[in-house]
Design an enzyme around this catalytic site. Sequence first.
Site, short mmCIF file in Angstrom:
data_model
loop_
_atom_site.label_atom_id
_atom_site.label_comp_id
_atom_site.label_asym_id
_atom_site.label_seq_id
_atom_site.Cartn_x
_atom_site.Cartn_y
_atom_site.Cartn_z
N LYS A 55 0.80 -1.23 0.00
CA LYS A 55 0.00 0.00 0.00
C LYS A 55 0.83 1.28 0.00
O LYS A 55 0.41 2.31 -0.50
CB LYS A 55 -0.98 0.00 1.16
CG LYS A 55 -2.13 -0.96 0.94
CD LYS A 55 -3.34 -0.63 1.78
CE LYS A 55 -4.53 -1.46 1.36
NZ LYS A 55 -4.34 -2.91 1.64
N GLU B 94 -10.72 7.24 3.44
CA GLU B 94 -11.43 6.31 4.30
C GLU B 94 -10.55 5.09 4.45
O GLU B 94 -9.63 4.86 3.68
CB GLU B 94 -12.77 5.90 3.69
CG GLU B 94 -12.67 4.95 2.50
CD GLU B 94 -12.19 5.64 1.24
OE1 GLU B 94 -12.36 6.88 1.14
OE2 GLU B 94 -11.63 4.96 0.36
N SER C 109 1.67 -9.79 -1.05
CA SER C 109 1.30 -8.38 -0.88
C SER C 109 1.65 -7.80 0.48
O SER C 109 1.89 -6.60 0.59
CB SER C 109 -0.19 -8.19 -1.17
OG SER C 109 -0.97 -9.06 -0.38
C1 LIG Z 1 -5.19 -4.00 1.31
C2 LIG Z 1 -4.49 -5.27 1.08
C3 LIG Z 1 -4.85 -6.15 0.04
C4 LIG Z 1 -6.02 -5.91 -0.87
O1 LIG Z 1 -6.00 -4.79 -1.66
P1 LIG Z 1 -5.73 -4.82 -3.21
O2 LIG Z 1 -6.09 -3.45 -3.64
O3 LIG Z 1 -6.62 -5.86 -3.82
O4 LIG Z 1 -4.31 -5.15 -3.41
C5 LIG Z 1 -4.09 -7.29 -0.15
N1 LIG Z 1 -3.06 -7.60 0.66
C6 LIG Z 1 -2.68 -6.79 1.68
C7 LIG Z 1 -1.52 -7.19 2.52
C8 LIG Z 1 -3.39 -5.60 1.93
O5 LIG Z 1 -3.02 -4.81 2.95
#
Ligand SMILES: *Cc1c(COP(=O)(O)O)cnc(C)c1O
Length: 404
Positions: free
Chosen positions: A94, A116, A383
């Site tokens: 993020k 938000e 992610s």
């Molecule tokens: C917020 C988040 C997601 C989901 O958001 P996307 O916009 O689909 O990437 C996935 N993995 C993590 C670790 C997150 O914090």
Amino acid sequence: MSNYLETNPNKDGYFGRFGGSFIPPMLEKPFKDITQAYEKLKNDPKFIEELKYVRKHYQGRPTPISFAKNLTEHCGGAKIYLKREDLNHTGAHKLNHCMAEVILAKYLGKTKVIAETGAGQHGVALATAAAYFGLECEIHMGEVDIEKEHPNVVRMKILGAKIIPATHGLKTLKEAVDSAFESYIPQADTAIYCIGSVVGPHPFPMMVIDFQSVIGFEVKEQFLEHEDKNPDNIIACIGGGSNAMGIFSAFIDEKDVNLYGVEPMGIGKKLGEHSASLTYGEEGIMHGFNSIMLKDENGEPAPVYSIGSGIDYPSVGPEQAHLKDIGRTQVGLCNDEEAVDAFYKLSQLEGIIPALESAHAVGFAMKLAKTLPKDKTILINLSGRGDKDIDFVVEKHPIPNAKF
Ligand SMILES: *Cc1c(COP(=O)(O)O)cnc(C)c1O
């Protein structure tokens, strides 16, 4: 070669028939101003330099690619690699778009960012970026989520953000969006609205895709060090779709690379038991854009569920809907149980505790790996890291093979 990237989205923010901008008249001017400013800035060498600088010296980019040797042996099929977005500062992808959004705010002469947050991950990343660049940060969050996600609320406050509770309706994400827009309209001269994924009205999906695409462009160079070719399969979990678009973008024109977006199947196929928007959804407009969404019997966004609180969103970003529509991407599925199994497997076999969201990508990758020969490769976009999830997971799903 990058034919697709040059022509998508179109000037009105459409990817095929998905996307666009469906917003109250009061928001039209400020969002148009952001669009115009961004169109100029994205080619400004100073803006690009500054973004590169913070990515390298503050965020920790490029993030590495790790070969998951033990997990590969465990599955007994294709080789599994991990793109380590969990190693970003704050522990997830993020920050890729939050740092860029706050630099954009600074170039536009704004003094405040407004957003938000659902589970609080976007709020924490934005509060971090705002602290670094010395801007005020105002985060709207449903009262129910404030209760549930206490550690993230504390984190945001420590980082200097102001938390505004959304107290109407169901008091969760949708109400937080309403509350953020309402607060933003009268402050549009001095503040900017910062979205948390590749969703919302134009220009937000376009901007967040651009900011996240650094992931895939790094992969293009880095993967050659491992295999001397592109990955055969790339897998990412989908909430709104930002980490997935981040790793997919660079490969859309490379037709030999299979792209899988993994949706959470939660605990069942009934509406309310999962958040598999692309799999079970239909076309509709929500949160200001046209996409594929899960609707209830009144045509309103349906209640959704996943053990991964960052991927329980009843729609997907417009480009995810489009790429599936034209057959460029495929949907993979992973339920709660498979995600928890993947969470523990990655922890115990590789020493990496994944976020529950990312564990969905790992869970699907493990299933796919078993069906593929050993000379094929899979790259998972990991992610985020799972520190935020550990207490919840061990309480609900006891540690397998615990040695104490
Ligand atoms: C917020 C988040 C997601 C989901 O958001 P996307 O916009 O689909 O990437 C996935 N993995 C993590 C670790 C997150 O914090």
